[in-house]
Design an enzyme around this catalytic site. Structure first.
Site, PDB file in Angstrom:
ATOM      1  N   GLN A  31      28.380  54.911   1.352  1.00 16.76           N
ATOM      2  CA  GLN A  31      29.635  55.103   2.100  1.00 16.76           C
ATOM      3  C   GLN A  31      30.859  54.744   1.259  1.00 16.76           C
ATOM      4  O   GLN A  31      31.857  55.476   1.244  1.00 16.76           O
ATOM      5  CB  GLN A  31      29.581  54.241   3.354  1.00 16.76           C
ATOM      6  CG  GLN A  31      30.747  54.388   4.308  1.00 16.76           C
ATOM      7  CD  GLN A  31      30.632  53.445   5.516  1.00 16.76           C
ATOM      8  OE1 GLN A  31      29.605  52.784   5.713  1.00 16.76           O
ATOM      9  NE2 GLN A  31      31.681  53.379   6.317  1.00 16.76           N
ATOM     10  N   GLU A  48      26.325  49.317  18.650  1.00 12.67           N
ATOM     11  CA  GLU A  48      27.309  50.102  19.391  1.00 12.67           C
ATOM     12  C   GLU A  48      26.785  50.455  20.778  1.00 12.67           C
ATOM     13  O   GLU A  48      25.594  50.335  21.060  1.00 12.67           O
ATOM     14  CB  GLU A  48      27.621  51.418  18.656  1.00 12.67           C
ATOM     15  CG  GLU A  48      28.117  51.222  17.223  1.00 12.67           C
ATOM     16  CD  GLU A  48      28.787  52.473  16.672  1.00 12.67           C
ATOM     17  OE1 GLU A  48      29.160  53.360  17.467  1.00 12.67           O
ATOM     18  OE2 GLU A  48      28.941  52.544  15.439  1.00 12.67           O
ATOM     19  N   ARG A  61      25.987  51.134   3.086  1.00 12.15           N
ATOM     20  CA  ARG A  61      27.338  50.723   2.668  1.00 12.15           C
ATOM     21  C   ARG A  61      27.685  51.157   1.258  1.00 12.15           C
ATOM     22  O   ARG A  61      28.852  51.445   0.961  1.00 12.15           O
ATOM     23  CB  ARG A  61      27.472  49.198   2.773  1.00 12.15           C
ATOM     24  CG  ARG A  61      27.251  48.640   4.164  1.00 12.15           C
ATOM     25  CD  ARG A  61      28.271  49.152   5.144  1.00 12.15           C
ATOM     26  NE  ARG A  61      28.003  48.642   6.489  1.00 12.15           N
ATOM     27  CZ  ARG A  61      28.548  49.146   7.582  1.00 12.15           C
ATOM     28  NH1 ARG A  61      29.397  50.173   7.518  1.00 12.15           N
ATOM     29  NH2 ARG A  61      28.256  48.632   8.764  1.00 12.15           N
ATOM     30  N   ASP A 116      31.765  59.246  16.514  1.00 12.66           N
ATOM     31  CA  ASP A 116      31.681  57.791  16.407  1.00 12.66           C
ATOM     32  C   ASP A 116      33.094  57.216  16.286  1.00 12.66           C
ATOM     33  O   ASP A 116      33.893  57.694  15.490  1.00 12.66           O
ATOM     34  CB  ASP A 116      30.854  57.422  15.176  1.00 12.66           C
ATOM     35  CG  ASP A 116      30.437  55.966  15.183  1.00 12.66           C
ATOM     36  OD1 ASP A 116      30.265  55.401  16.280  1.00 12.66           O
ATOM     37  OD2 ASP A 116      30.277  55.392  14.087  1.00 12.66           O
ATOM     38  N   GLU A 124      29.531  42.381   8.127  1.00  8.86           N
ATOM     39  CA  GLU A 124      30.383  41.289   8.580  1.00  8.86           C
ATOM     40  C   GLU A 124      29.615  39.965   8.640  1.00  8.86           C
ATOM     41  O   GLU A 124      30.142  38.916   8.282  1.00  8.86           O
ATOM     42  CB  GLU A 124      30.939  41.595   9.976  1.00  8.86           C
ATOM     43  CG  GLU A 124      31.843  42.814  10.036  1.00  8.86           C
ATOM     44  CD  GLU A 124      31.984  43.328  11.460  1.00  8.86           C
ATOM     45  OE1 GLU A 124      31.164  44.177  11.877  1.00  8.86           O
ATOM     46  OE2 GLU A 124      32.888  42.847  12.163  1.00  8.86           O
ATOM     47  N   ASP A 170      24.104  52.595  14.733  1.00  7.97           N
ATOM     48  CA  ASP A 170      24.678  53.504  13.743  1.00  7.97           C
ATOM     49  C   ASP A 170      24.312  52.984  12.349  1.00  7.97           C
ATOM     50  O   ASP A 170      25.113  52.363  11.667  1.00  7.97           O
ATOM     51  CB  ASP A 170      26.196  53.542  13.946  1.00  7.97           C
ATOM     52  CG  ASP A 170      26.893  54.401  12.915  1.00  7.97           C
ATOM     53  OD1 ASP A 170      26.266  55.312  12.372  1.00  7.97           O
ATOM     54  OD2 ASP A 170      28.088  54.138  12.652  1.00  7.97           O
ATOM     55  N   GLU A 172      24.850  49.012  12.788  1.00 10.38           N
ATOM     56  CA  GLU A 172      26.075  48.811  13.563  1.00 10.38           C
ATOM     57  C   GLU A 172      25.670  48.806  15.031  1.00 10.38           C
ATOM     58  O   GLU A 172      25.119  49.792  15.538  1.00 10.38           O
ATOM     59  CB  GLU A 172      27.117  49.895  13.267  1.00 10.38           C
ATOM     60  CG  GLU A 172      27.653  49.803  11.838  1.00 10.38           C
ATOM     61  CD  GLU A 172      28.907  50.641  11.590  1.00 10.38           C
ATOM     62  OE1 GLU A 172      29.182  51.582  12.365  1.00 10.38           O
ATOM     63  OE2 GLU A 172      29.623  50.340  10.612  1.00 10.38           O
ATOM     64  N   LYS A 203      26.062  57.728   6.631  1.00 14.76           N
ATOM     65  CA  LYS A 203      25.761  57.588   8.056  1.00 14.76           C
ATOM     66  C   LYS A 203      24.791  58.656   8.559  1.00 14.76           C
ATOM     67  O   LYS A 203      24.112  58.433   9.568  1.00 14.76           O
ATOM     68  CB  LYS A 203      27.053  57.751   8.877  1.00 14.76           C
ATOM     69  CG  LYS A 203      28.166  56.786   8.520  1.00 14.76           C
ATOM     70  CD  LYS A 203      28.040  55.484   9.261  1.00 14.76           C
ATOM     71  CE  LYS A 203      29.331  54.674   9.199  1.00 14.76           C
ATOM     72  NZ  LYS A 203      29.233  53.468  10.028  1.00 14.76           N
ATOM     73  N   THR A 209      20.814  57.983  13.376  1.00 20.13           N
ATOM     74  CA  THR A 209      21.512  57.218  14.406  1.00 20.13           C
ATOM     75  C   THR A 209      20.521  57.050  15.552  1.00 20.13           C
ATOM     76  O   THR A 209      20.005  58.042  16.060  1.00 20.13           O
ATOM     77  CB  THR A 209      22.745  57.990  14.915  1.00 20.13           C
ATOM     78  OG1 THR A 209      23.592  58.310  13.793  1.00 20.13           O
ATOM     79  CG2 THR A 209      23.527  57.174  15.927  1.00 20.13           C
ATOM     80  N   HIS A 222      36.071  43.963  14.479  1.00 23.89           N
ATOM     81  CA  HIS A 222      35.322  44.686  13.441  1.00 23.89           C
ATOM     82  C   HIS A 222      36.273  45.319  12.430  1.00 23.89           C
ATOM     83  O   HIS A 222      36.081  45.179  11.217  1.00 23.89           O
ATOM     84  CB  HIS A 222      34.434  45.749  14.091  1.00 23.89           C
ATOM     85  CG  HIS A 222      33.779  46.676  13.117  1.00 23.89           C
ATOM     86  ND1 HIS A 222      32.773  46.278  12.266  1.00 23.89           N
ATOM     87  CD2 HIS A 222      33.992  47.990  12.836  1.00 23.89           C
ATOM     88  CE1 HIS A 222      32.386  47.301  11.514  1.00 23.89           C
ATOM     89  NE2 HIS A 222      33.115  48.352  11.842  1.00 23.89           N
TER      90      HIS A 222
END
Lengths: 412, 412
Positions: free
Chosen positions: B232, B193, B229, B117, B352, B225, B191, B245, B249, B124
């Site tokens: 992480q 992607e 948080r 990844d 975000e 993904d 996420e 993570k 996925t 970002h």
């Protein structure tokens, strides 16, 4: 007990019986073998010759079917193999199926699914912290005593012992701290580790508890986590090691079943911080293993890391790795992290042994800070066994060869 | 041109032809299918029915044989498929081999080898830097403009669109900063992607140059993904994301071949820093892709990230990933990193979009900071095609379900 001319005190006697995959001289066919002294028994052919139902697990080109078969099968197969190599009446049948070790080709013994690498030696983590963050109040990060830190590595570049390792190219910071420069790594290092091999899968969404370790993990091997320190230092903030590690990881050709290491189980070091329930092994069976590792550079022993000093056990690593519901697959491999004992001659990396190049090692063939092209690194290990007979782990060895590609050509 | 009742302007018309693996209603057998509007053509059966030599690549339970076949075969097969679905004389033969999309089961279309990844969106990376390191002089780390930062993820938990995602449990720091606490993630995120699928392997020790991108990479898909948080944030220093993570996925069930996206190629944003030769794409064909992504939460669009804004291209990522000699395997998957455009409604993560939970999203069914159990996240995308016809990417969707395991039970 010993048959096939294996001395009583051989590290690879009938008390050991590690599994590998080999091709006999002159053949490209792969099949499961069992090491016996300095010979290899063709285990699949033996099963067929003796009419054993385990032929379906052993007459295979990879250990994966055996790995997937589960603990009861692992014990049953081991018991059968022990009988085959110790009961005199089998000798005539099996003698033609035994090959000298130096006549066969050894292969990567299983298909690696996911590869994870941990960071479980407190001595190693403190040394690294002191070297790279000398001004920090604590050489350990705040999470270190609360969870076994780990990350995923590249399973496609896990190679069997004996494979040459091409010196990696990559970016590193210029001494002046300006723009990065490109070239072959100037700080190529080793990490002496133990790798654990998962046999039985687990379901997604269902964590594996500490007590599930022996149901899921088949065995272990030696592992060299080759590391390019200059590439790693520049790339690893904020998402961790990538190209500094992904060029090669070497594992021994022999997987030692956990059943061969029962006498080597020891309690891990005392815990200095309370652990969350899923990691608390105070009431579990001893999770450590007393493995005495030796690291030789061009034939000279440079370190003797004791695996018994690891703060986090393999059972804790498995419980942590799955506590978020991540599933296991047959062939998952996880490395312990660099094994470093408290003494200077017990450090498992050149980074620590030379204090990042400050104190060169004095070897009979010259000084060394990091690895030079042509250097050969060989790790061996043994563990205490029943009756004082030692249990050997298969060696992991590799030679460094020069980068093949000119950096300029990459512009194409 | 269109047969099988596909409207001229359908996102999945004969100009697109993405590949997947499906089982027809009532069957457990897997085979390669090609999407055509809201139908699936059994591509293997079609090849057999028409006597095509490509049956050996298409009448298979996974895309891996087609992926491994290489660029010439990819183009030839695509040309053949285009003829099959557009030449009227084939209609009678093929009509029975076309299944309604909502009648089939879609599977993970290839066996994922290694999963990497990246972190390639400047918007970002700057947003994350501002949120987590508000006092830093620069929101980007010093290496960000010199190399595409990446890390390895868990390939065993890559799942196909439609798979439920179990909320992960794990450690997070207590608000007081004391010992960590354990429980289900309270900051479960997405996420948005794009994933790139490697077809042709490369040899260990031999980097793949920028110009090798289209020889090795077969196609792309959407990728979510999923990220915890809180887990992480506590675990990721110093070795990067791991359990935050690795629980899941998601990828779309359809892999769009690069050949379908020629009209969507665009130049990446202007480079603000000089690049080392192996990454310098100034003289290469345009490496960006103009993909318009849309992210919906419970059916309401919350973001529209533009892939054309990515600073690092997929070709640069491939060159970087292999510059240390790491080899590629068929089935390697690499994610672009979260796609975030410069505008607020173009941000590809809830981190975000809500500024780490500070600004809740106002949705018709209530406020959202991070994901709640039962939430469904769906990503879709399209790209400009020839003659103004848009090329659709297969959606990636997933529903969050509650953690199954009581934390206390893990003490066993």
């Amino acid at each position: 007990m010993p048959l096939f001319d294996v001395p009583e005190d051989d590290l690879f006697g009938p008390h050991n019986l590690p599994y590998g995959v080999f091709s006999p001289a002159g053949s490209a066919e792969r099949t499961v073998g069992v090491r016996l002294g300095d010979h290899v028994l063709d285990a699949g052919a033996a099963a067929l010759a003796l009419g054993s139902p385990y032929a379906e697990l052993l007459a295979r080109p990879s250990l994966n079917p055996l790995l997937a078969a589960g603990r009861t099968a692992w014990s049953d197969v081991r018991r059968a193999l022990t009988a085959w190599v110790t009961v005199p009446s089998h000798r005539e049948t099996l003698a033609p199926l035994v090959h000298p070790l130096d006549s066969v080709t050894l292969h990567l013994p299983f298909e690696v699914a996911d590869y994870v690498d941990f960071y479980a030696s407190e001595n190693h983590a403190r040394n690294v912290g002191r070297i790279f963050r000398p001004d920090a109040a604590d050489s350990l990060t705040p999470n270190w005593k609360h969870l076994p830190i780990g990350y995923h590595g590249r399973s496609g570049t896990v190679v069997v012992s004996g494979t040459d390792v091409v010196r990696p190219g990559g970016q590193r910071t210029a001494p002046a701290g300006a723009a990065p420069v490109f070239g072959p790594s100037a700080r190529l290092d080793i990490e002496a580790e133990v790798g654990f091999v998962v046999g039985v899968p687990s379901a997604m969404g269902t964590p594996v508890p500490l007590s599930g370790f022996r149901d899921h993990v088949f065995g272990l091997c030696l592992l060299n986590d080759w590391s390019a320190r200059d590439i790693q230092a520049w790339e690893y903030v904020p998402l961790g090691p990538f190209l500094g590690k992904s060029f090669a990881t070497s594992v021994s050709a022999w997987i030692t079943p956990l059943d061969a290491l029962d006498e080597a189980r020891v309690a891990p070091p005392g815990r200095t911080h309370p652990l969350l329930p899923y990691l608390d092994d105070a009431d579990e069976e001893p999770g450590g293993y007393d493995l005495r590792i030796s690291v030789a550079l061009n034939g000279h022993v440079v370190s003797e890391p004791p695996f018994s000093t690891m703060y986090w056990t393999a059972a804790q690593q498995l419980a942590h790795m799955t506590v978020n519901g991540a599933s296991l697959r047959t062939g998952d491999l996880y490395g312990s992290g660099t094994v470093s004992g408290p003494a200077e001659h017990q450090r498992g990396s050149l980074l620590e042994l030379t204090w990042n190049g400050r104190d060169a090692l004095e070897l009979p063939d010259g000084k060394r800070t990091y690895l030079e092209d042509g250097d050969v690194v060989t790790m061996t290990a043994w563990a205490p066994g029943a009756g004082g007979v030692r249990v050997g782990l298969g060696e992991v060895t590799g030679r460094v060869v020069a980068e093949r590609v000119d950096a300029e050509r990459l512009q194409d």
